[in-house]
Every structure is written in C-alpha cells, then in structure tokens.
Design a protein around this motif. Structure first.
Motif, mmCIF file in Angstrom:
data_model
loop_
_atom_site.group_PDB
_atom_site.id
_atom_site.type_symbol
_atom_site.label_atom_id
_atom_site.label_comp_id
_atom_site.label_asym_id
_atom_site.label_seq_id
_atom_site.Cartn_x
_atom_site.Cartn_y
_atom_site.Cartn_z
ATOM 1 N N UNK A 158 1.176 2.612 -31.206
ATOM 2 C CA UNK A 158 2.582 2.914 -31.440
ATOM 3 C C UNK A 158 3.475 1.754 -31.016
ATOM 4 N N UNK A 159 3.287 1.291 -29.782
ATOM 5 C CA UNK A 159 4.160 0.229 -29.269
ATOM 6 C C UNK A 159 3.958 -1.081 -30.031
ATOM 7 N N UNK A 216 12.188 -4.027 -23.196
ATOM 8 C CA UNK A 216 12.590 -2.621 -23.235
ATOM 9 C C UNK A 216 11.377 -1.709 -23.060
ATOM 10 N N UNK A 217 10.238 -2.107 -23.650
ATOM 11 C CA UNK A 217 9.012 -1.323 -23.491
ATOM 12 C C UNK A 217 8.597 -1.251 -22.029
ATOM 13 N N UNK A 218 8.681 -2.406 -21.335
ATOM 14 C CA UNK A 218 8.296 -2.428 -19.920
ATOM 15 C C UNK A 218 9.207 -1.530 -19.088
ATOM 16 N N UNK A 219 10.508 -1.519 -19.432
ATOM 17 C CA UNK A 219 11.447 -0.637 -18.715
ATOM 18 C C UNK A 219 11.089 0.826 -18.951
ATOM 19 N N UNK A 252 9.717 10.103 -26.069
ATOM 20 C CA UNK A 252 10.992 10.714 -25.660
ATOM 21 C C UNK A 252 11.807 9.747 -24.801
ATOM 22 N N UNK A 253 11.128 9.045 -23.899
ATOM 23 C CA UNK A 253 11.817 8.103 -23.005
ATOM 24 C C UNK A 253 12.427 6.955 -23.803
ATOM 25 N N UNK A 254 11.689 6.443 -24.785
ATOM 26 C CA UNK A 254 12.214 5.350 -25.618
ATOM 27 C C UNK A 254 13.485 5.773 -26.357
ATOM 28 N N UNK A 255 13.489 7.016 -26.845
ATOM 29 C CA UNK A 255 14.669 7.522 -27.562
ATOM 30 C C UNK A 255 15.827 7.752 -26.601
ATOM 31 N N UNK A 256 15.538 8.370 -25.445
ATOM 32 C CA UNK A 256 16.586 8.688 -24.473
ATOM 33 C C UNK A 256 17.259 7.435 -23.929
ATOM 34 N N UNK A 257 16.500 6.367 -23.789
ATOM 35 C CA UNK A 257 17.065 5.115 -23.281
ATOM 36 C C UNK A 257 17.811 4.347 -24.372
ATOM 37 N N UNK A 309 16.442 2.785 -26.918
ATOM 38 C CA UNK A 309 15.706 1.605 -27.393
ATOM 39 C C UNK A 309 15.279 1.751 -28.852
ATOM 40 N N UNK A 310 14.972 2.977 -29.292
ATOM 41 C CA UNK A 310 14.616 3.245 -30.686
ATOM 42 C C UNK A 310 15.265 4.564 -31.100
#
Length: 578
Positions: free
Chosen positions: A9-10, A23-26, A40-45, A47-48
């Motif tokens: 995915x990443x 951003x992935x590392x964060x 979910x975290x990627x969306x909430x932050x 980033x995507x």
C-alpha cells in the motif's frame, strides 16, 4: 503477511506521488504510539484522501473497487450477514455466485476480517474495496427497518398496476387528460409512497428532498445537515405518478410539464405541522422536483440558541436595540441567514413595535409580525412592496434579500428616516458586503450613515455526542492552521459514527458567525473607498472574531470537528492566527 500488505500500500502511494516518505514515517510513529489502522491515520492526518487511498489499495492489492451507489443488492444476499456483524466489521455483502460471496470491505488490509466472515458464513470470500462512508450509507439503506421496506413493497404492487404503467407510457406519447392524471394521483399506492418519502425525510431531519428522473430509475436524495445523501432508487415507472401527486398536494397544474412551477403544502407528521416548499423544473429526462422542508418543531428562532459566541451575541443584541439603521446578514444559500433575522425579530418583537417583512416566500409565520410574500410575476417586487410598507408606519422592516440597487436604495433611505431595517446579502465575508454594496452603486457616505452591523454566517454539523472520539492535534497540523500551542496540545474530537447519527458521526447543525460593527475607524475607511483587506485588518485590530476562529473554538469545545470547520471555511482566505 499484514506487514507485506502495508508495504504494498505505502509503496503504491509513494510511487504515485500521493504520499511523501516523511509523512509516512510520521503516520507510522502515530500508529506505534496510539495504535489503530494505518490507512485511517493517513486520512486523519490529511496526508491522503479516502479516494486516493481506495485507488492505491485496489492497485497494490489487486482488489477491484466498487461504487455502491450504482449497485442494487438483493435482499436475500443482505440477509447472509447480520446487521451487527456488518457494522462491526465495516462490510457489506454484494452478491453470491455458487459458494463465493462478494464482500465490500473498507479495510482490505485486515485479513483476519476475511477469515472471520468465511468462518461465519461458510462461503469463500471475494473482496472488493469501497469507502467506509459508502458502506455506512449502504448499510443504513439495506439494514435499517424504515420507510424503504414499505416503499419496496409498494413498488412491487405498483409494478403490477396497469394504470401506473399507462401513465408513464401515454404521457410520453399523447398525454393523459387532467381528470385521468388526477384519478391516478388519488390511488392508495401512489399516496402511500409519496407520504413515505416525506415521512422519511422528516425522520432524517432533512432540509431538502430532490426527486430526479434518471434514464432507468427514479432517484431520491435528502439533504441532511447540509450534505446530500441518496435514498433507495425506484423504478422510473413511479416518476410521473409521484410528481403528479406532489403537484396535486401543492395545487399546481398537473398537466403542465413544459414550464417551471412553484408552490407549497402542509402536512401533519407525528403531531407536528410541517411545511413543504416545492419547485418543479423540466429537465431532459423529465420533471425534477426540489422540496424545501420547514419543520416548525425543528426551527430555532431563539437568538440565544443559534450557537453564536457571547461577544457576537452581545454585538447583535446591541445593534437590534437601536431605533434605526440597517443590519445585514450575509453568506451562501442555506447558511441560516433568514433564521438569524427571524430570531432577531423575535428578540425585539413586542406590542409597541410595528414589524413588517417582505419575503420570497414567507418561511415561518411569526405571531405579531406582518409578513408579505413577494410576487414579481404580478409586479409585487421587493422594491414595490417596500414603498407600500413605508406607508404602513413600521418600526422594523425585514427584507428577504437585497438583490438590486433599487431595493438597497429604498432600504438605506428607510434606515436613514427612522426605521430599523434587517436584510440579507449574498457575500462570503462581512467586510465583503461593504464592497459589494459600494459596487452596487451605494454612495459610501450613505452607507456609513445607515449601516450598523454586518454578520457573515455559516452552518456547521455538530459532532455526535454519543460516539465522538478525542485526539491530540499534531504540531505540524496546528502549524499549518496557524493554531498556537502555547498551552500544550489542545484536545479535538473526531466523528466516528453510530446508530444515533445514522453512522455519519454528526447530528444537527450549529451556526458560526463573524460580526463587523461599524466603528468610527471602519466608517472612515469606507469613506476613503479603502480595499476590503484594509477594512478587515482594522476590524481584526478592533476585536472582530473571524469565522474560522469561532469555528476552531467550537471544535475545541467538542461541538464540532476541525475537519468540518475547514470544510465550511475552505473558500475563505482567512488564516489568522488563533
């Protein structure tokens, strides 16, 4: 194996330029600290986006995506998985071929989910990807025991009724007579299905219903808390029957299908009177109807309950107590401007005041207020009505909307000659209203002599208090939004979704406002023909709280979410430090 899926995915997200390595590392750091799904975290932050994530998941895992709104699912397939399991796992059964069950999933990275469903159902599982929002909406549509069940039964009855088929076929050819149309609209099935659509909208607390003919289906959509959501689609054979029934209820011409028509009707649902305003327009696929719902039981005409901050309320109350002058409310369509004006009128209404309004149309009847409906078709425009109203010895005048120079000219003269004038204007910011009036031809010296206060308003969805989740705002996000973190990381809330909020995470709406009071310095700038940014800067120096600032305060108080504030203020270039 899960790690391998995450890596896929990443890699896809980074290769396609949708995600940066930093951003992935964060995101991974946040996941390690707090747990939860990486997607979910990627969306909430931020980033995507959900759509980008779905595309990446589909590409990286070789799992096809699906648009559930375009897919009709058989009820026998839905029954294969219980409502509780579907909601807990965020899944939806789509179809069954042999011993294989096609399953829409929001998180295909969770392989344990697929194993559990395989064990529970005894079928092989073929996953497809859908967004969590689409799955929640489809679950509400297919699992909830509501009007849709009854509608489906009536649709079955109607498909066997020759008169309904005749209506659809003959109106497209030679057309039916008015008496034949009237007879069909009085049949019990048509009455039932129309009533169920109206009842469903009121139960959802919708503000509007859109009934639209597509090529092979009749689509019904509801606007709930400002967001459109789709109801169940019905056979196109229902179209003319439902449209004609609503026309009959509104006293419109059921035989006229070439010209737009407007009307209104009133029904009683659950002991409450509900007004419906109807607009019919001809489209390429047939007539389309928009219904505005005015539920008096849901109306908030108390200025104290609009959700405005104490400073804004004090300024509005002070302006409303003035004997003369003009108060303007501005904002986009459907942002609550008229409701705010009604609330101000209710606040100052008393037997010793003569209050007259001219509206298009009158939305709510207020006891003790004389309300006039504008009728441009017969010459009763806002300007014409205002001239007559001024001869009625009013203390307070409300004008539904300032649309042209003639109306604003009369309004300003009324404000200068001892009347308190309330009205609305379609601009996005309070300071922008001043520039708009000047551009309409109003002389600056007349503006500074008459205008007291301008409010710019928005409506934001309130977060569901039953299922909201707290989280700490990251420093990077706070920096991008210019939110100071002097007192540590502030606590915000995210919308999760539950049965009480129809799995949207939101329930109800609340108002946000920025109030510009015309002080001596602001008046001086207007007389100088100063640009909007200079007026705004001076207003900020004098203590004006902007829409975004008020919104972030509401988010900090747990009333709404930061995402909702960013959504409604996205068009405003207001990034003042909070």
């Amino acid at each position: 194996m899960i790690l391998g899926l995450k890596d896929k995915l990443t890699k896809v997200l980074i290769d396609k330029g949708l995600l940066k390595q930093g951003d992935l590392e964060k995101a991974l750091s946040v996941q390690k600290e707090k747990g939860g799904s990486l997607s979910d975290i990627l969306v909430e932050l931020g980033f995507v986006t959900r759509s980008d994530l779905m595309i990446a998941l589909s590409h990286g895992l070789s799992i096809p995506p699906i648009n559930l709104s375009r897919y009709k699912i058989d009820s026998t397939v839905i029954k294969l998985i219980s409502k509780k399991i579907a909601r807990n796992y965020k899944i939806l059964p789509i179809s069954k071929i042999g011993d294989t069950l096609m399953l829409a999933v929001a998180d295909p990275l969770n392989i344990f989910l697929l194993d559990d469903i395989k064990t529970l159902t005894g079928f092989k599982i073929s996953p497809v990807i859908a967004t969590e929002k689409d799955i929640s909406e489809a679950q509400r549509q297919y699992y909830d025991e509501n009007a849709y069940v009854a509608i489906e039964k009536i649709v079955g009855d109607l498909e066997e009724a020759s008169d309904i088929k005749l209506l659809e076929e003959e109106t497209e050819a030679a057309g039916l007579s008015s008496s034949e149309l009237l007879k069909i609209t009085q049949d019990a099935p048509v009455v039932k299905i129309t009533n169920l659509l109206l009842a469903e909208a009121v139960a959802l607390r919708a503000s509007d219903i859109l009934i639209e003919p597509l090529e092979n289906e009749l689509r019904v959509r509801y606007r709930v808390d400002g967001i459109l959501r789709e109801g169940r689609r019905s056979p196109i054979t229902l179209h003319n029957a439902v449209i004609s029934r609503l026309k009959v209820m509104s006293n419109l011409d059921i035989a006229e299908r070439r010209l737009p028509q407007d009307g209104r009707f009133k029904v009683k649902l659950h002991g409450n009177e509900v007004d419906f305003r109807i607009s019919v327009i001809p489209s390429s696929m047939g007539e389309k109807i928009a219904l505005r719902i005015l539920d008096k039981s849901q109306a908030t005409l108390d200025i104290e309950k609009l959700g405005f901050g104490s400073q804004s309320l004090d300024e509005i109350r002070k302006a409303a107590s003035r004997p003369h002058g003009m108060i303007l409310m501005c904002g986009p369509t459907g942002c609550g401007k008229t409701t705010t004006l009604y609330s101000i009128m209710q606040h100052v209404n008393s037997p010793d005041k003569n209050i007259v309004t001219v509206e298009d149309p009158v939305e709510y009847l207020i006891e003790g207020v004389n309300q006039v409906t504008s009728r441009p078709d017969i010459g009763l425009t806002f300007a014409a009505a205002l001239r007559s109203i001024l001869r009625q010895d009013p203390n307070i005048i409300m004008i539904g909307e300032i649309r042209d120079f003639e109306t604003v000219d009369i309004a300003i003269k009324a404000a200068l000659t001892g009347h308190l004038v309330l009205s609305t204007l379609h601009t996005t910011t309070a300071t922008g209203s001043i520039i708009r009036l000047v551009n309409m031809g109003v002389e600056p010296f007349l503006l500074t002599s008459s205008l007291i206060l301008v409010g710019a308003q928005r409506l934001v969805r309130k977060i569901c208090q039953n299922c909201k989740e707290p989280y700490e705002l990251l420093s990077d996000t706070a920096s991008r939004l210019n939110i100071k973190l002097d007192k540590g990381k502030p606590l915000f809330y995210r919308a999760k979704g539950c049965d009480k909020c129809f799995h949207t995470g939101y329930k109800g709406r609340v108002g946000l406002i920025e109030v510009l009071t015309l002080t001596p310095k602001i008046r001086a700038l207007i007389l100088e023909n100063a640009q909007e940014h200079r007026i705004r800067e001076e207003a900020r120096r004098e203590g004006m709280i902007t829409l975004r600032e008020n919104g972030i305060k509401a988010a900090l108080e747990g009333i709404t979410t930061l995402e909702e504030i960013l959504r409604v203020t996205a068009g405003d270039q207001d990034l003042d430090t909070v």
